[in-house]
Design a protein around this motif. Sequence first.
Motif, PDB file in Angstrom:
ATOM      1  N   PRO A 115       1.497 -10.865  46.138  1.00 20.08           N
ATOM      2  CA  PRO A 115       1.122 -11.717  47.271  1.00 20.08           C
ATOM      3  C   PRO A 115       2.281 -12.655  47.629  1.00 20.08           C
ATOM      4  CG  PRO A 115      -0.481 -11.883  45.466  1.00 20.08           C
ATOM      5  CD  PRO A 115       0.667 -11.081  44.955  1.00 20.08           C
ATOM      6  N   ARG A 116       2.368 -12.977  48.906  1.00 18.93           N
ATOM      7  CA  ARG A 116       3.469 -13.796  49.398  1.00 18.93           C
ATOM      8  C   ARG A 116       3.606 -15.090  48.589  1.00 18.93           C
ATOM      9  NH1 ARG A 116       4.397 -16.882  55.193  1.00 18.93           N
ATOM     10  NH2 ARG A 116       6.172 -18.013  54.357  1.00 18.93           N
ATOM     11  N   ALA A 117       2.486 -15.709  48.281  1.00 18.32           N
ATOM     12  CA  ALA A 117       2.521 -17.011  47.618  1.00 18.32           C
ATOM     13  C   ALA A 117       3.169 -16.946  46.236  1.00 18.32           C
ATOM     14  CB  ALA A 117       1.104 -17.564  47.501  1.00 18.32           C
ATOM     15  N   GLU A 118       3.128 -15.769  45.620  1.00 18.37           N
ATOM     16  CA  GLU A 118       3.659 -15.670  44.249  1.00 18.37           C
ATOM     17  C   GLU A 118       5.053 -15.059  44.203  1.00 18.37           C
ATOM     18  OE1 GLU A 118       0.879 -13.610  41.702  1.00 18.37           O
ATOM     19  OE2 GLU A 118      -0.798 -14.570  42.736  1.00 18.37           O
ATOM     20  N   LEU A 119       5.509 -14.654  45.377  1.00 15.13           N
ATOM     21  CA  LEU A 119       6.727 -13.836  45.421  1.00 15.13           C
ATOM     22  C   LEU A 119       7.930 -14.529  44.770  1.00 15.13           C
ATOM     23  CD1 LEU A 119       7.723 -11.146  46.233  1.00 15.13           C
ATOM     24  CD2 LEU A 119       7.966 -11.933  48.585  1.00 15.13           C
ATOM     25  N   ALA A 120       8.148 -15.791  45.125  1.00 15.87           N
ATOM     26  CA  ALA A 120       9.317 -16.491  44.586  1.00 15.87           C
ATOM     27  C   ALA A 120       9.209 -16.644  43.074  1.00 15.87           C
ATOM     28  CB  ALA A 120       9.454 -17.859  45.243  1.00 15.87           C
ATOM     29  N   ARG A 121       7.968 -16.772  42.602  1.00 16.22           N
ATOM     30  CA  ARG A 121       7.758 -16.957  41.167  1.00 16.22           C
ATOM     31  C   ARG A 121       8.148 -15.707  40.357  1.00 16.22           C
ATOM     32  NH1 ARG A 121       1.952 -18.675  40.677  1.00 16.22           N
ATOM     33  NH2 ARG A 121       2.360 -19.823  42.589  1.00 16.22           N
ATOM     34  N   ALA A 122       8.014 -14.534  40.984  1.00 15.82           N
ATOM     35  CA  ALA A 122       8.331 -13.287  40.274  1.00 15.82           C
ATOM     36  C   ALA A 122       9.753 -13.310  39.712  1.00 15.82           C
ATOM     37  CB  ALA A 122       8.144 -12.093  41.196  1.00 15.82           C
ATOM     38  N   LEU A 123      10.634 -14.044  40.400  1.00 19.02           N
ATOM     39  CA  LEU A 123      12.042 -14.048  39.999  1.00 19.02           C
ATOM     40  C   LEU A 123      12.365 -15.166  39.021  1.00 19.02           C
ATOM     41  CD1 LEU A 123      13.470 -13.345  43.534  1.00 19.02           C
ATOM     42  CD2 LEU A 123      13.652 -11.823  41.570  1.00 19.02           C
ATOM     43  N   LYS A 124      11.393 -16.022  38.779  1.00 19.55           N
ATOM     44  CA  LYS A 124      11.617 -17.146  37.861  1.00 19.55           C
ATOM     45  C   LYS A 124      11.614 -16.674  36.415  1.00 19.55           C
ATOM     46  CE  LYS A 124      11.350 -21.424  39.818  1.00 19.55           C
ATOM     47  NZ  LYS A 124      10.273 -21.759  40.769  1.00 19.55           N
ATOM     48  N   ARG A 125      12.363 -17.408  35.582  1.00 25.03           N
ATOM     49  CA  ARG A 125      12.331 -17.115  34.162  1.00 25.03           C
ATOM     50  C   ARG A 125      10.978 -17.442  33.577  1.00 25.03           C
ATOM     51  NH1 ARG A 125      14.892 -20.004  30.544  1.00 25.03           N
ATOM     52  NH2 ARG A 125      15.322 -21.633  32.079  1.00 25.03           N
ATOM     53  N   HIS A 126      10.554 -16.643  32.614  1.00 25.05           N
ATOM     54  CA  HIS A 126       9.282 -16.871  31.926  1.00 25.05           C
ATOM     55  C   HIS A 126       8.134 -17.021  32.905  1.00 25.05           C
ATOM     56  CE1 HIS A 126      12.001 -17.237  28.674  1.00 25.05           C
ATOM     57  NE2 HIS A 126      12.424 -18.436  28.983  1.00 25.05           N
ATOM     58  N   ALA A 127       8.177 -16.241  33.970  1.00 28.12           N
ATOM     59  CA  ALA A 127       7.047 -16.224  34.896  1.00 28.12           C
ATOM     60  C   ALA A 127       6.474 -14.820  34.875  1.00 28.12           C
ATOM     61  CB  ALA A 127       7.509 -16.588  36.303  1.00 28.12           C
ATOM     62  N   THR A 128       5.210 -14.714  34.553  1.00 28.77           N
ATOM     63  CA  THR A 128       4.591 -13.400  34.422  1.00 28.77           C
ATOM     64  C   THR A 128       3.127 -13.462  34.820  1.00 28.77           C
ATOM     65  OG1 THR A 128       4.080 -11.594  32.904  1.00 28.77           O
ATOM     66  CG2 THR A 128       4.036 -13.796  31.971  1.00 28.77           C
ATOM     67  N   SER A 129       2.623 -12.342  35.311  1.00 28.65           N
ATOM     68  CA  SER A 129       1.191 -12.264  35.621  1.00 28.65           C
ATOM     69  C   SER A 129       0.463 -11.574  34.478  1.00 28.65           C
ATOM     70  CB  SER A 129       0.997 -11.477  36.916  1.00 28.65           C
ATOM     71  OG  SER A 129       1.556 -10.185  36.766  1.00 28.65           O
ATOM     72  N   LYS A 130       1.196 -11.247  33.382  1.00 25.33           N
ATOM     73  CA  LYS A 130       0.611 -10.319  32.405  1.00 25.33           C
ATOM     74  C   LYS A 130      -0.020 -10.982  31.193  1.00 25.33           C
ATOM     75  CE  LYS A 130       3.667  -7.181  34.542  1.00 25.33           C
ATOM     76  NZ  LYS A 130       4.941  -6.477  34.549  1.00 25.33           N
ATOM     77  N   ILE A 131       0.479 -12.130  30.815  1.00 23.72           N
ATOM     78  CA  ILE A 131      -0.206 -12.858  29.747  1.00 23.72           C
ATOM     79  C   ILE A 131      -0.286 -14.338  30.122  1.00 23.72           C
ATOM     80  CG2 ILE A 131       0.499 -11.318  27.863  1.00 23.72           C
ATOM     81  CD1 ILE A 131       2.567 -13.499  27.083  1.00 23.72           C
ATOM     82  N   ALA A 132      -1.269 -15.012  29.566  1.00 24.65           N
ATOM     83  CA  ALA A 132      -1.415 -16.437  29.838  1.00 24.65           C
ATOM     84  C   ALA A 132      -1.564 -17.232  28.554  1.00 24.65           C
ATOM     85  CB  ALA A 132      -2.614 -16.685  30.751  1.00 24.65           C
TER      86      ALA A 132
END
Length: 644
Positions: free
Chosen positions: A78-95
């Motif tokens: 999603p657009r809102a998360e796009l910039a975060r994808a490139l951040k270090r230690h940013a993941t949608s896979k574990i919390a």
Amino acid sequence: MSQRPNSPPKRVARRPIQELPDELISQIAAGEVVERPASVVRELLDNALDAGASHITLRLQAGGVRLISVEDNGCGIPRAELARALKRHATSKIASLSDLESVHTMGFRGEALAAIASVAEVSLLTRAAESEQPHGWLLDARSGELQASARAAGTTVQVRELFFATPARRKFLKSDATELAHCIEAVRRHALARPDVGFAVWHDGKLLAQWRAVDGAVLDALRQRLADVLGPDFVQQALALHWPLTYDASALAQTPASMRVWGFVGRPDAARARADWQFVYVNGRYVRDKVISHALRSAYADVLHGQRQPVYALFVALDPTQVDVNVHPTKIEVRFRDSRALHQAIGRATEAALALPRSSAADSTPTADDPVATASAAHWPASSQAALPFAARPAGGTWGHQVSDLAALWGRAEPHAQADAESPAAPSVAWAPAPTGQCQTATPAPWTSEDGPLGRALAQLHGVFILAENRQGLVLVDMHAAHERIVYERLKRQLAERAVTSQALLIPATFAASPLEVATAQSCAHSLATLGLEVLPFSPKTLAVRAVPSVLAASDPVELTRSVLAELARLPASQAIEQAQNELLARMACHGAVRANRRLSSDEMNALLRQMEATERSDQCNHGRPTWRQLDMKELNALFLRGR
Ligand code: ADP
Ligand code: MG
């Protein structure tokens, strides 16, 4: 010795402790994660698979150094998360930590895209599957610029000019062709793990490979994918395996409560000079693991010739809490809670697959209602259970020929005939009913379907080979090699049951022994007895052999004893026979096996064929060389240009 005075400490210009800038942290991380273009390919494919893609297209330029583009039809970002994808230690896979302990995705460290973006020019074009908007978004990692762009649901990640900002690392790259080969290897590894996903690979505008998605039973799909990726030769010589040995085929792919293993292992014949066709996956992840490769090595040890490397594609599935995937930055190494159980499962499943003689595998037709058989069609050794010591043998059934006592055939009569009663019955093989009214009495009698898969012996060639006629055509058997394996397997089984039957010699065989031989005979008396040998000192310089294993009754007792003593003398006393047991037995078997130039009657030859059919691993001799070859009618006709 005089002590040298310590030199005074060198003065170093100390710098203050500082936190590193983000960009530099990512570049350092990139050093671990991104070694070459293939590492980028691997990370991007991981991401596409995690996004649930069913089709992935990889485009490369200049071996991936100029461009790597991975296009998927997954869930998008999603657009809102796009910039975060490139951040270090940013993941949608574990919390949370508990997520980490039960991770099902390929990625979870959230560092790949950041690391790649720090050493290359990266852009992301993506459209989230749930997005309301009629278009996607293109993000340029360097400038952070975001713009609307056309795209179906899914993601395209483009990585250009790898290491453009770090020329020192770029210098480590090999030729484009080499880097391309590594990239293709990375795609292969992913493609074998996921037959249900289609892959296309392009290089400099040319389509290099295209593997369509295959569905269906796990082993079927895997076989198809293996054929597509590694070529039909691989599957033709591959044997299906699974653990547990009895299983429910439909449950294979599900996350199991206990461990499962499945896949294909190559016949010993198909082993290669290099270890390049060894694919191992743990919970869908390609790994290199010492425990697993050791288990496979050991399972092959008994059937592989010299330094040859076996081929295999093996899958392990186990509860994620039983494996730690977070021990290596690129996740190629993992750690198991119970590596012993895994070692055992893989070892036994592999041994089971390799044990079945090819003759019986080729001739047993899988039945439709057998899930195992249908899962892997003609390649599944349907009758393997019958030949395996640790699986229940089917009661009754059509056994092969009643095999006459081999020891009696190979020379002296053996009084302990019951020793052979425990030999394995031939694997049950379904044979077509014999054609009636065709029986001839001439010698040798012609082949009938009542003979075993290896057929009926016709003749002996130069005292070395047996020629036999079977359903497919001509069978050539190396009689010494084949018999050696039969004797070896029988010894192994007897020793495993601690029941090596020995036979007393009518007249003890004495021989002039070296001091080492005498000493070994004394210190290893127990080991010798376990092996069925009774060796006693007769005088200070003479040993007497009083009994030999019944299976080896026909061998020269002195030669046999000397060779066993030599082997025992080499072993450290503490290891006794456990460690080198198989080498010892192999040596003994060699003495017991029928020698070249021994004339065999047709009964003897046929008995050998029947024993081969009933003996595990009988396709290879004790040294891993083949024991028999088939020349089928098609090959024979071609030799004579018949039917052209
Ligand atoms: P990780 O895979 O360990 O989470 P990455 O840096 O590889 O870390 O990716 C960061 C995040 O970007 C992922 O967690 C995922 O949410 C998103 N992402 C990356 N690639 C894709 C893709 N192809 N499709 C959808 N989402 C993606
Ligand atoms: Mg990732």
